[in-house]
Design a protein around this motif. Structure first.
Motif, PDB file in Angstrom:
ATOM      1  N   VAL A 198      43.293  27.742  42.736  1.00 17.15           N
ATOM      2  CA  VAL A 198      43.263  29.184  42.686  1.00 17.15           C
ATOM      3  C   VAL A 198      41.756  29.597  42.788  1.00 17.15           C
ATOM      4  CG1 VAL A 198      43.693  31.466  41.685  1.00 17.15           C
ATOM      5  CG2 VAL A 198      45.520  29.818  41.994  1.00 17.15           C
ATOM      6  N   VAL A 248      39.733  31.347  45.940  1.00 17.63           N
ATOM      7  CA  VAL A 248      39.179  32.932  45.866  1.00 17.63           C
ATOM      8  C   VAL A 248      37.631  32.581  46.225  1.00 17.63           C
ATOM      9  CG1 VAL A 248      38.545  34.722  44.271  1.00 17.63           C
ATOM     10  CG2 VAL A 248      40.924  33.768  44.133  1.00 17.63           C
ATOM     11  N   PHE A 266      42.989  33.409  50.787  1.00 15.74           N
ATOM     12  CA  PHE A 266      43.570  34.271  49.784  1.00 15.74           C
ATOM     13  C   PHE A 266      45.273  34.412  50.029  1.00 15.74           C
ATOM     14  CE2 PHE A 266      39.727  36.327  49.451  1.00 15.74           C
ATOM     15  CZ  PHE A 266      39.376  36.525  48.290  1.00 15.74           C
ATOM     16  N   ALA A 276      46.271  31.417  48.033  1.00 18.97           N
ATOM     17  CA  ALA A 276      46.307  31.615  46.563  1.00 18.97           C
ATOM     18  C   ALA A 276      47.344  32.378  45.979  1.00 18.97           C
ATOM     19  CB  ALA A 276      44.751  32.317  46.381  1.00 18.97           C
ATOM     20  N   ARG A 277      47.873  33.164  46.900  1.00 15.04           N
ATOM     21  CA  ARG A 277      49.061  33.935  46.621  1.00 15.04           C
ATOM     22  C   ARG A 277      50.120  33.085  46.496  1.00 15.04           C
ATOM     23  NH1 ARG A 277      53.336  35.754  49.686  1.00 15.04           N
ATOM     24  NH2 ARG A 277      52.005  35.833  51.621  1.00 15.04           N
ATOM     25  N   LEU A 284      44.171  39.261  43.236  1.00 16.16           N
ATOM     26  CA  LEU A 284      43.514  38.314  43.779  1.00 16.16           C
ATOM     27  C   LEU A 284      42.090  38.714  44.560  1.00 16.16           C
ATOM     28  CD1 LEU A 284      45.886  35.717  45.280  1.00 16.16           C
ATOM     29  CD2 LEU A 284      44.178  35.394  43.730  1.00 16.16           C
TER      30      LEU A 284
END
Length: 486
Positions: free
Chosen positions: A131, A135, A346, A349-350, A374
């Motif tokens: 993560v 980011v 991103f 990451a979600r 985020l």
């Protein structure tokens, strides 16, 4: 010139030969994939194989194989070998492994796969690690284009808000929010194949321009040609990440694993996209070596150009090899390509967070709860020094690749497959990552006399721990079978 042609031929041949070996090793079959079985219309969406290939290429590439290859060319044409062999034996294997394993486990992210095969401690580490990495990637790929757009408008006589970097940064982050939030086939599925094609055209335009404009690609030399005498090991192996092997790809492959209609698409979508990226990196490394002069056997010309900014170097190469058409492609490349990699960072990451906390991503509110924090984190990180963010990304990127390869090795062992195809590159990348951590200026910055032996010992220890784990599990299974038989 001959060295370049041989490396190009080996890369193409590697796709058809070694890629098939890896495909046979994993053994894709006709079982239903997550895209077919789950198909939630948001992240699990069936798309055509050709489209998946182009999206995967754009997701994993962006400007990575361009910037990284040009940075690597500062050490000389020895970078050709790392791009070629790294792509075939490590990068392609890495991407195929994660994509295939993800399909076998309902489209699971790399952190969840790590937990399944390396344990809960490593799963937690990878959740946090991936993560943070994603980011950082998304932020880096927002700040760079925002600065370039404002600069270009300013150079054309623009004034006011349109020349403000923060204005364009806000626009890009808003776009990131939209692309991260909506179903994958709405923007990414429709437009990203076009940008993937542009990336390929841009590379081949440069390759043709090298020959038609009279530049000569030097042959491979194993000597260190870096003007600052920066050691090849491990610096070049970290600088050239996306063009040889990159842990960032492990976060991107599950995106397409959730969209494949058949496991048999893995060879083209995952291994094929990595080989294509290796070809792009090889072309740009050749361009950097051919166009900029060496002084006293050192790549002073390329290093001086890169000091003006990587985007400036890309613009210069495109102009010299393709003229006006090259300028258009260069601007499209250095602006669009990083943005299209940033938004999928991103999005990944979600998905990592959604897998982590078991949050169903079909409801709009569920996606909002993850997307907003985020993007807010990305906005905060964007205020940090760009160079510092990128340097830490480089190391964490290769460390993630190392962990992903060890995960694949354990998967292969548990499925009674030949795990040495992944264990060998995993050991190599362990040495790269640990050595870099101990000697890089942004890390511990110790002498190479200390860092080199530590890196080698650490890699040997990791391999030993892996073999010990396989032996321990083998003994446990044997004991269970014996007791069951009794």
């Amino acid at each position: 010139m001959i060295s370049f042609i041989i490396c190009l031929a080996v890369l193409i041949g590697g796709y058809f030969v070694y890629g098939r070996v890896i495909e046979k090793l994993y053994g894709p079959d006709d079982r239903q994939t997550p895209a077919v079985r789950i198909n939630d219309g948001v992240d699990f969406v069936v798309m055509p194989k050709w489209k998946l290939f182009l999206i995967q290429l754009l997701n994993i590439a962006g400007l990575g194989p361009i910037y990284g290859a040009l940075a690597g060319a500062q050490w000389g044409t020895s970078v050709f070998l790392w791009i070629t062999l790294g792509t075939i034996l490590a990068g392609g294997v890495h991407d195929f492994s994660v994509g295939f394993m993800s399909m076998r486990h309902d489209g699971a992210s790399v952190s969840e796969l790590t937990g399944l095969y390396l344990g809960n401690v490593m799963k937690t580490v990878m959740r946090i690690f991936s993560v943070v990495l994603l980011v950082m990637v998304g932020t880096v790929f927002a700040v760079g284009p925002a600065g370039l757009i404002s600069l270009l408008i300013g150079n054309q006589g623009g004034t006011g808000l349109l020349t403000n970097t923060y204005f364009w940064l806000a626009i890009i982050l808003i776009y990131y929010f939209i692309a991260t939030f909506i179903p994958i086939d709405k923007i990414i599925g429709k437009f990203y194949p076009v940008f993937g094609i542009c990336l390929i055209v841009m590379a081949f335009g440069v390759a043709i321009g090298i020959f038609t404009h009279g530049y000569t690609i030097p042959e491979i030399q194993l000597a260190n040609l870096h003007p600052d005498n920066t050691p090849i090991w491990p610096m070049m192996f970290v600088s050239v990440a996306c063009g040889a092997i990159s842990g960032f790809h492990a976060t991107q492959s599950p995106l397409m694993a959730r969209c494949c209609s058949s496991e048999k698409e893995s060879h083209m979508v995952f291994y094929g996209a990595m080989v294509s990226e290796g070809i792009i990196a090889l072309i740009w490394a050749a361009a950097g070596s051919a166009i900029y002069a060496t002084t006293g056997g050192l790549t002073t010309g390329l290093t001086a150009m890169l000091a003006n900014g990587q985007a400036t170097c890309v613009y210069d190469i495109c102009t010299k090899t393709m003229g006006g058409f090259g300028i258009v492609l260069a601007m499209l490349g250095v602006i669009a390509c990083p943005i299209t990699s940033g938004d999928t960072a991103f999005r990944s990451a979600r998905l990592v967070i959604a897998d982590w906390f078991k949050i169903d991503q079909k409801p709009y509110l569920s996606r909002l709860y993850i997307c907003v924090p985020l993007l807010a984190a990305g906005a905060l990180i964007s205020q940090l020094n760009y160079g510092v963010i990128w340097r830490y990304f480089s190391w964490s990127n290769q460390t993630l690749a190392m962990i992903a390869l060890w995960t694949a090795s354990m998967y292969l062992y548990k499925n009674a497959k030949n795990y040495w195809f992944t264990a060998v590159p995993a050991t190599f990348m362990s040495a790269v990552s640990v050595t870099y951590f101990f000697c890089a200026p942004e890390c511990l910055h110790l002498s190479t006399k200390i860092a080199y032996p530590i890196g080698i010992i650490a890699a040997a220890v990791f391999l030993g721990l892996f073999i010990r784990a396989t032996l321990k599990e083998h003994d446990t299974v044997s004991h269970f079978k014996m007791m069951h038989h009794v």
